[in-house]
Structure formats: structure tokens, C-alpha cells
Motif scaffolding. Structure first.
Motif, PDB file in Angstrom:
ATOM      1  N   PHE A   1       5.543   2.695 -11.839  1.00  0.00           N
ATOM      2  CA  PHE A   1       6.877   2.952 -12.365  1.00  0.00           C
ATOM      3  C   PHE A   1       6.821   3.357 -13.837  1.00  0.00           C
ATOM      4  O   PHE A   1       7.775   3.870 -14.371  1.00  0.00           O
ATOM      5  CB  PHE A   1       7.752   1.699 -12.201  1.00  0.00           C
TER       6      PHE A   1
ATOM      7  N   GLU B   1       7.319   6.013  -7.930  1.00  0.00           N
ATOM      8  CA  GLU B   1       7.329   4.783  -7.144  1.00  0.00           C
ATOM      9  C   GLU B   1       6.558   4.948  -5.839  1.00  0.00           C
ATOM     10  O   GLU B   1       6.173   3.976  -5.217  1.00  0.00           O
ATOM     11  CB  GLU B   1       8.766   4.327  -6.879  1.00  0.00           C
ATOM     12  N   LYS B   2       6.302   6.188  -5.453  1.00  0.00           N
ATOM     13  CA  LYS B   2       5.572   6.397  -4.199  1.00  0.00           C
ATOM     14  C   LYS B   2       4.104   6.005  -4.315  1.00  0.00           C
ATOM     15  O   LYS B   2       3.412   5.889  -3.313  1.00  0.00           O
ATOM     16  CB  LYS B   2       5.696   7.845  -3.742  1.00  0.00           C
TER      17      LYS B   2
ATOM     18  N   CYS C   1       3.511   3.406  -6.443  1.00  0.00           N
ATOM     19  CA  CYS C   1       3.730   2.098  -7.065  1.00  0.00           C
ATOM     20  C   CYS C   1       3.527   2.114  -8.575  1.00  0.00           C
ATOM     21  O   CYS C   1       3.242   1.083  -9.160  1.00  0.00           O
ATOM     22  CB  CYS C   1       2.851   1.019  -6.438  1.00  0.00           C
TER      23      CYS C   1
END
Lengths: 589, 340
Positions: free
Chosen positions: B170, B165-166, B168
Motif C-alpha cells: 500500500f 493493493e494487488k 499487498c
């Protein structure tokens, strides 16, 4: 003796209020730590008191800061505060001139038009009547604006106005009715006996044409006095507590009282000094990007005041400080929020037992460089700083090159000061063992805690300041290029530590810096803040996306920042415009 | 006779072109590069059978020598229009105009730009390469560090740009796990003396033969699999990469010095995929890939009538699934054209 029973509600209300306030403030001040109480004693008879009085005039009465943010809103606040103030002052002078004595009961000046027979003139009576009418009309206009603001807040340049509770709305109505009630009472008296000036006299004549004023006048004075009395009685439990409390806060602040880590009486005073103007709502990115509408200081402080559950609101804040910078009262919003964060982590001293003291002491050097954990995740920044040190031939030692210990601030902002202290002690020991004169860090988060929470006796600089110094000393050869840059000032650096000029100087020397409306302390939050444990990563991404959009609108070649966390956060959403650290720009030029 | 325009000449586009042409449909295949094959051109050997990737590529190319297929190499669609009768006209970058009754989007994926994961040092440290770079090294039969030495210790990092998620992303890119296993085995074969580590979150062995290959990698090839995500990497004076990672099975922090670090870069929708989606008004999934109409009955269909999708423009897929998906798209298109 000028007396009538109708003055009783006003008088009782006023006395109760004054007694209540004295007890309240005394209790709060007594809870201050000793050091702050000493500061009050020292400040009381110093120049600071005069400064405070000036500030009270500028802020509590004229609302100069609200004026700067929003002139229409400022005007509204000013008509209320300054108008009422003038009405009291001129009313008192008028009563003193008439009575030729300063010692008349407080109600005498307030209800002067009732007690003063209109046919009796005294020096300047007509001028006084004119001035009093002028001030009253000024106030009535303010009320009109306030009513409009409540229903059409957009006209005041506010996307949202504060949502009040029913109780506050009741007190608000009482306040709004006071001046129309005074206007009616004075007009009716004037309609019967004459007197007054352009406003009350004309209105009196007008009312007399169709109303039985003789029957109504006495009731109108009762109403006016009752509304005043009621307002005074309700004030301490309403948001209007901010009126007296802001004055007290200004004195205390100027005398040097500080908001400390604990929530104490000084925090209570600040909580009560909030006028709920709602300016913080519009600066909050949680509101603007994520549509979160219950956590802004105005609502958070209200929860604190009313002893409602604030556990979520306490944590749901980026601590970016945009509200604090915009707050016209100057409340320490970040520090108060932080003081309400309970220590929920299970980290103890033993958790860090595995961190062994370093085998050998640091290599002695002039400059100690502490990159910080986040910079280790952005090796480009470290690489650039090493190049800059080498280019400027600086004798430096890299404190956390191999083994870094966290600066402690991430723990501290989650309320765990005890764990933070362990880390802080360890770092302090390492830094001191290097014997350096200057500590340079690449991370504004570390920088803030080094400055505020460590007890280092050496100079502490963020790399923006250090690079600026090298440039001024001519130690760093560089070439200006045509790169168009915008600067995103990290929250902890600009608003948090007041470093605003250094990065701008540097960028202007190496690139074509485009000024933006987010420059200096107006900068946005990147969304990556470690301080918010409530919102999820998608909400953080939304903030970051909006921030990138705001800077990209200036069409820069590169968005420059000075924080590894900002760089990573903005970089993840900025796919078309690269995001770089100021050190990388300098190293490449 | 019906005409279909296929955008993208990777494995999916090539296979679909052949299947459609075999059904007697006229096909225009547009490819931006001067050769077909797409990402397959960058691969050395394929899992699970270790087939030479270029053998498959060659076969796909040979199939294109069908009289029903017109190739447009080095071309990109600059504009796509649909008329009232549902016919598409596609303007190419050289100004020519193609007309077709259906459109098949096969614009595929791109590999994750490893520079976005700055903490791994790609582009900053000398001995950090991506899985794509490594395939190239395999093709040249030279696994060397930046100084030209044989790497004694190699680390393969899983999930770079996937399930993260860092950055973006997923989604899971699905193929990197097995690619990592395959590459570890290939490394072992070329460098029998070196130590080889894989740092993973989960090993997702979804295809036939994959789990067996993973077991073999451990038992036969002595690859060390460590469950733990890399936290940061630093470069020392010898230009080795020092990584910090936690072994989450043992619950112990590790520090390993690597001579070569390989980043298993994930898959993202290619720029062309996103561009075509915009141009055609087709919906994207949160992952950035094109969203199929239905995950079971309509995975080659989009919300736009006459616009079909195949291959990795809709999700990460291995080659087996990609080729199947291409055949499936061909069936859908044929049926659509017959009903017209």
C-alpha cells in the motif's frame, strides 16, 4: 366413540397446519415458470418419484448426509426425525391392531394410552408397549443431545451453532417439551391404570409413590395435546417449516425443477427447506478468516424468509460454493444468492458500443483457444498453453489474442445480466466464426459461463480437461519429475463445473501430487472471488493468506492451480511457496 | 570507550559509521557483500544533479578508512544477544563474536520482484526490463532491445509494486517518480530519435529540484507523460511489447507498441531488515518496514533500548534523506552512550 375434549388442541392445530401447507405450496408451485410445471407433471408418475421417496427416507428421516459430515449431529437429527416418524407409524399400527380398523381419527393413535384401558389386551399388546417405550426413550435421548448441543456446540464438532431468534427459541422449547410431556402423560396413566412397558410403567410406579396421579393425569394429557397443537400452529412461521418443505423440495428437485435466475416460488421452497443445522457456518471462509458472522446461508435465508433487509448479505458472499457442497438439504445456495442481487451497475448495451465487430473472421481451426481477461494478466499461462498446443501439433486459433471481449460472467454475478448478454453474443459470434470443434479456455470463470449461459454447440473444455485428453491420446510427450505438488481446485472449476478428476490425473502424471483434505470439491476459496463486493482487499488478503497456509502445511514445492485469478490471488501472499498453473507445470515437464 | 555495532554497509551504515567514529566511538560495520555501498552499487547517475553514483560511493568508502572503524565484509550476523547491562553480542557467520554498547540496524530495502506483477511480463517477455536493469544498461552505455536494435519507442511504467493493493503493497516508494524522470532524460540523451513515454498515476516531486527536472523533461526533453496505469502487456511476434493503458486525463483507452518497456520497481523492506526485526523483537509497520518509535521525535529509535535504526530499513528514502538520517542516528546513539 373414543373422544375427549383434550384432543381438540391437537386436532385443530393439525388441520390448520395441513390447510395452511396446501395453500402455501400450491401458491408457490403456481408461480413456477411453465417449463418447470410441465416437468412436475411429467415427473409425477415416473421412477423419479420413487427415487424421491428413497431420498426422503435417507435425508429427511435418517439424515444420512449430516451423518457423513458429523456423526453426533447426525444422530441428534435422526433421533428427532426418525424417532418421531417411528412413533407415529407404530402408534398407528398399534391403534389399528387394537381397533381392527384403519379408519380411526388421527388423535386416537396419538393419545392411545389414554383411550386404551390397560387391562384390555390385544394381539401383541405387550410387544407394542415395549416398542413404543423404546422409541420414546430414543427420542428423549435425542432431546438431551439437542439441549447439550445448544450449550456446548463444540462437543458436536461445531465451532459455532446457529444463533436463533427469540421466536424460534420459543418454538424450539415447545418442540423439546412435547416428548417429555408425552412421557409424563403416559407414565401418569400407567401409574393409575397399569400398562406401558419398561419406561412408562416403571416411571408410573415411581411417580405414584409420591404424586397424586389421579388429579394430575388428565391435566398431563391436556398439556401434551396443547403442546402438539401449539407446535403445529407455530410451525409454518418457525424454522420447523423445513420439515414438510424439505420433503416437497426433494420431490420437485428430482422431477427436474431448477433454480433459475429469478427468485421465485421454488426459491421460497428452498429457503423454507433450510433446517438451520448450521453446517454452512463452519465451512464459510468469511466466518473462519474474517470473522463475518451474519452472511452464511443459514442467516441469509432466514433474512429472506422473515423479509428482513438482506441487501448486504446478498452481496457479501464469495459464491465459492463450499456451503452448497456441504448443505445436507442440497439447497442451490449460490443460485439463490445470485437471484437476489439487484442490478446496481450502470452498464447498458450502449456502454459496449465501442466494441466493434472484428474486421476479419477468425482463422478456421480445429480448436478455438479463449484465454480470458484474467489469463491476459498471467501471460505465463498463455505462453504455456501455446507451447502445449505446439508440442501436441494442434491446429488452433487464438480467439482473444489481440482483442478480448469479457465472457460476461463478472457482470452476471453482479446481477447485470443485460450487459452480460451483449458481451456473450459478441463472443459467441467470434467463437462460432472459427468453425472449431472444441473451445478451450484457461479460465474457469469463462468456462462456467460458456457451459451454462452460452448456446455454443461445440465441445467446451477447460485446459485441465484438454491437457488430460491430450495425455490420454498420447499426443503430449512428457516426463514425470520429482516436484511435490498440491492442487488447489478453483471454485468455479471443481464445485462449479464438477471438474475434479482431470487435474488430478494430469498432476499425477507430471509430478508427485500430495493428496490434501482440500482435494476436489472440498477445495478452499483463494479469496480473489469477483463475486463479493462487500469485503475489502485486506479481508480478501486474509482469506488468501489462510488458504496459502492451509496448502503450505503439506510442504509442497509448488502450489498448483488451474485459474489465473487463483494464481494471482494466492501468489500475492505466498512468498515462500511458488504458485503455478497446471499448464505451466505441464509445459515445463 | 564505547562500541557500536552497525548492521548493513549501505550509504546509511557507512555514513553513520563515519559520524560515530569521528565522535570517538569504536565502530564495527558488518556488510554481507564483499564491498560496501549496498543498492548504490547498482546505480549509474543520481538525481537531481546527475552526479555519478560511484563518486558518492567512493567518498563513503574513503570515509571508512578511519582508525575507529572495523569493517567485517562478507559477514552476516547469525545471532544477536543482549545481556542484563544492555550490552549486545553479535555472532557473525564466520563464528567470531562482536560486542557493543548499542546496535544500529541499517539493513535497507530491496527492490520489488517485478515477476510478481505477472501481467507486465517481466521474465516472460524479452524486452521488459526493470529500472535496475536499465541503470546497468546506462553503465554499459548500451540501450538495446533483445535483438540488439536501438529501441524506437520506450515506455517507462511507474508504481510497479508500489501503491498496489494487488501485491499487498500500500505504501509509496517515493523515489520511483523522480527516478523515472531521470532515466527518461538519460534515455533521451542517448537516443535522441526515440519516442519516450512515462505512464504514471501521480508524479510526486517531493525533493528540491525535482519539480524543475520534471518540467524540463517535458519541455526540453520531449518526454510524453501519460496519466494512466498499465492494465496488461502482451508480446507480439517481433517481440515488441503491446501495452493496454487508459489515458485517464483524456478518458481514452490506448494501445501502444513498445520496443522496450522499463518497470520502475518499488522498494520493500529487505529480507535482512525483516530478519533483524524478528531477531531483535522490533515492530514492523504494515508496509513491512521497521516501525520507528515516533515519527517525529524518535525516527531512529525502536521499542528496544539500545537498538537504533537508520536509512531505508524504516521507510523508502532518497540518498539526501538517508545520509541525513544516518547523521541523526549517530547523534541519538552518542547521546544514548553518554547517558549510560
Amino acid at each position: 366413540m373414543y373422544y375427549d375434549n383434550f384432543v381438540l388442541p391437537f386436532t385443530i392445530g393439525l388441520i390448520t397446519l395441513l390447510v395452511y401447507l396446501c395453500v402455501r405450496y400450491y401458491k408457490w408451485i403456481r408461480s413456477f415458470p411453465k417449463i418447470d410445471r410441465i416437468k412436475i407433471r411429467r415427473g409425477l408418475f415416473s421412477r423419479k418419484t420413487l427415487v424421491s421417496i428413497k431420498e426422503i427416507f435417507m435425508e429427511s428421516l435418517l439424515h444420512h448426509k449430516i451423518f457423513k459430515t458429523n456423526p453426533v449431529l447426525g444422530y441428534m437429527h435422526m433421533t428427532f426425525a426418525f424417532g418421531w416418524f417411528l412413533l407415529i407409524i407404530f402408534g398407528k399400527i398399534e391403534s389399528m391392531v387394537y381397533h381392527t380398523s384403519a379408519f380411526n381419527p388421527p388423535y386416537f393413535a396419538i393419545f392411545f394410552r389414554y383411550f386404551h384401558p390397560a387391562k384390555e389386551t390385544f394381539p401383541g399388546s405387550e410387544t407394542f408397549a415395549f416398542i413404543m417405550d423404546l422409541i420414546l426413550s430414543f427420542l428423549l435421548l435425542g432431546i438431551l443431545l439437542a439441549v447439550i448441543k445448544r450449550f456446548y456446540s463444540k462437543m458436536f464438532g461445531m465451532k459455532r451453532t446457529t444463533k436463533q431468534r427469540p421466536y424460534d427459541l420459543l418454538v424450539l422449547t415447545v418442540l423439546w417439551l412435547i416428548f417429555p410431556a408425552r412421557f409424563i402423560a403416559e407414565s401418569f396413566s400407567s401409574g393409575i391404570n397399569g400398562g406401558g412397558s419398561f419406561l412408562t410403567h416403571s416411571a408410573g410406579e415411581f411417580f405414584a409413590t409420591f404424586l397424586p396421579l389421579r388429579n394430575l393425569s388428565y391435566g398431563a394429557w391436556w398439556t401434551y395435546s396443547s403442546l402438539l397443537g401449539l407446535f403445529f400452529l407455530l410451525l409454518p412461521f418457525s424454522r420447523y417449516m423445513h420439515i414438510p418443505t424439505e420433503i416437497v423440495y426433494i420431490f420437485l428437485k428430482n422431477w427436474g425443477v431448477e433454480q433459475r435466475k429469478q427468485y421465485n416460488g421454488f426459491s421460497e421452497i428452498q429457503t423454507n427447506a433450510c433446517s438451520r443445522c448450521g453446517i454452512c457456518i463452519n465451512t464459510c471462509q468469511l466466518n473462519n478468516s474474517c470473522d463475518i458472522k451474519d452472511t452464511q446461508p443459514v442467516y441469509f435465508l432466514r433474512r429472506l424468509r422473515n423479509h428482513e433487509d438482506f441487501s448486504v448479505q446478498s452481496e457479501n458472499c464469495l459464491l465459492c460454493g463450499r456451503c452448497e457442497a456441504a448443505c445436507p438439504v442440497g439447497i442451490n445456495l449460490n443460485a439463490i444468492r445470485l437471484s437476489t442481487r439487484p442490478d446496481l451497475t450502470r452498464v447498458t448495451k450502449e456502454t459496449y458500443a465501442y466494441i466493434k465487430p472484428k474486421a476479419q473472421a477468425e482463422t478456421p481451426a480445429k480448436v478455438a483457444y479463449f484465454a480470458g481477461c484474467m489469463s491476459h494478466l498471467t501471460p505465463g499461462i498463455i505462453r504455456s498453453m501455446q507451447e502445449i498446443f505446439d508440442k501436441a501439433k494442434v491446429n488452433y486459433t487464438f480467439i482473444d489474442e489481440e482483442e478480448g471481449v469479457c465472457c460476461g460472467r463478472p457482470q452476471a454475478i453482479c446481477g447485470n445480466w443485460k450487459a452480460a448478454k451483449v458481451l456473450m453474443d459478441r463472443n459467441q459470434e467470434r467463437i462460432e466464426s472459427s468453425g472449431a470443434e472444441i473451445l478451450v479456455t484457461s479460465c474457469p470463470i469463462c468456462y462456467k459461463t460458456f457451459k451454462e449461459d452460452y448456446t455454443l454447440k461445440i465441445k467446451i473444455m477447460h485446459h485441465t480437461e484438454y491437457i488430460d485428453m491430450l495425455l490420454q491420446e498420447g499426443k503430449l510427450p512428457l516426463h514425470k519429475n520429482d516436484l511435490k505438488t498440491v492442487f488447489h481446485n478453483p471454485c468455479e472449476l471443481g464445485r462449479g463445473c464438477g471438474v475434479v478428476d482431470a487435474p488430478n490425473h494430469v498432476l499425477e502424471q507430471v509430478s508427485q501430487r500430495i493428496p490434501t483434505r482440500y482435494d476436489g470439491k472440498n477445495s478452499l476459496c483463494c479469496g480473489g472471488s469477483l463475486a463479493n463486493t462487500v469485503i475489502d482487499s485486506q479481508q480478501k488478503t486474509k482469506i488468501s493468506t489462510d488458504t496459502v497456509k492451509a496448502y503450505s502445511a503439506y510442504q509442497p514445492d509448488v502450489i498448483v492451480t488451474a485459474c489465473p485469478l487463483c494464481k494471482k490471488t494466492l501468489g500475492k501472499t505466498s512468498t515462500s511457496v511458488p504458485v503455478k498453473d497446471i499448464a505451466e507445470i505441464v509445459a515445463a515437464s | 570507550m564505547h562500541t557500536v555495532i552497525i548492521i548493513g554497509g549501505g550509504p546509511a551504515g557507512c555514513e553513520a559509521a563515519y559520524q560515530l567514529a569521528s565522535d570517538g566511538i569504536q565502530v564495527h560495520l558488518i556488510e554481507k557483500n564483499n564491498e560496501t555501498g549496498g543498492n548504490l552499487n547498482n546505480w549509474y547517475q543520481l538525481f537531481p544533479d546527475r552526479k555519478n553514483a560511484q563518486d558518492l560511493n567512493k567518498r563513503l568508502q574513503e570515509q571508512l578508512n578511519h582508525p575507529g572503524i572495523t569493517l567485517h565484509l562478507g559477514m552476516e550476523p547469525s545471532r544477536v544477544e543482549k545481556d542484563g547491562q544492555g550490552r549486545f553480542s553479535v555472532s557473525l557467520s564466520d563464528g567470531s563474536l562482536l560486542e557493543g554498547d548499542a546496535l544500529l540496524v541499517a539493513t535497507g530495502f530491496k527492490t520489488f520482484d517485478a515477476k510478481r506483477k505477472e501481467e507486465y511480463g517481466y521474465g516472460i517477455y524479452e524486452n521488459v526490463v526493470t529500472s535496475v536493469d536499465l541503470e546497468n544498461m546506462f553503465r554499459n552505455h548500451a540501450i538495446r532491445t533483445s535483438k540488439g536494435d536501438v529501441p524506437r519507442r520506450i515506455g517507462i511504467i511507474h508504481c510497479v509494486g508500489s501503491r498496489d493493493e494487488k501485491v499487498c503493497n500500500f505504501h509509496c516508494s517515493k523515489l520511483c517518480c523522480i527516478t523515472g524522470v531521470k532515466q527518461a532524460i538519460e534515455l533521451r540523451e542517448m537516443l535522441p530519435e526515440s519516442e519516450i513515454f512515462c505512464f504514471y498515476m501521480d508524479m510526486r516531486m517531493f525533493g528540491p529540484g525535482y519539480e524543475e527536472m520534471y518540467r524540463e523533461a517535458q519541455e526540453k526533453y520531449n518526454i510524453k507523460f501519460i496519466r494512466g496505469r498499465l492494465s496488461e502487456a502482451a508480446e507480439n511476434r517481433e517481440h515488441q511489447v503491446q501495452v493496454k493503458v487508459e489515458d485517464t486525463l483524456l478518458g481514452r483507452p490506448l494501445r501502444v507498441t513498445l520496443d522496450l518497456m522499463v518497470l520502475l520497481v518499488g522498494m520493500e523492506a529487505s529480507n535482512e531488515t525483516q530478519g533483524m526485526a524478528r531477531e531483535l523483537g522490533v515492530k514492523l509497520a504494515p508496509s513491512g518496514f521497521i516501525l520507528p518509535l515516533d515519527p517525529h521525535y524518535g525516527n531512529n529509535l525502536t521499542g528496544e533500548k539500545g537498538v537504533f535504526i537508520t536509512g531505508c530499513c524504516s521507510a523508502p528514502m532518497n540518498l539526501t534523506d538517508t545520509l541525513n538520517d544516518a547523521r541523526s542516528a549517530a547523534v541519538c546513539i552518542t547521546r544514548y552512550l553518554n547517558m549510560k
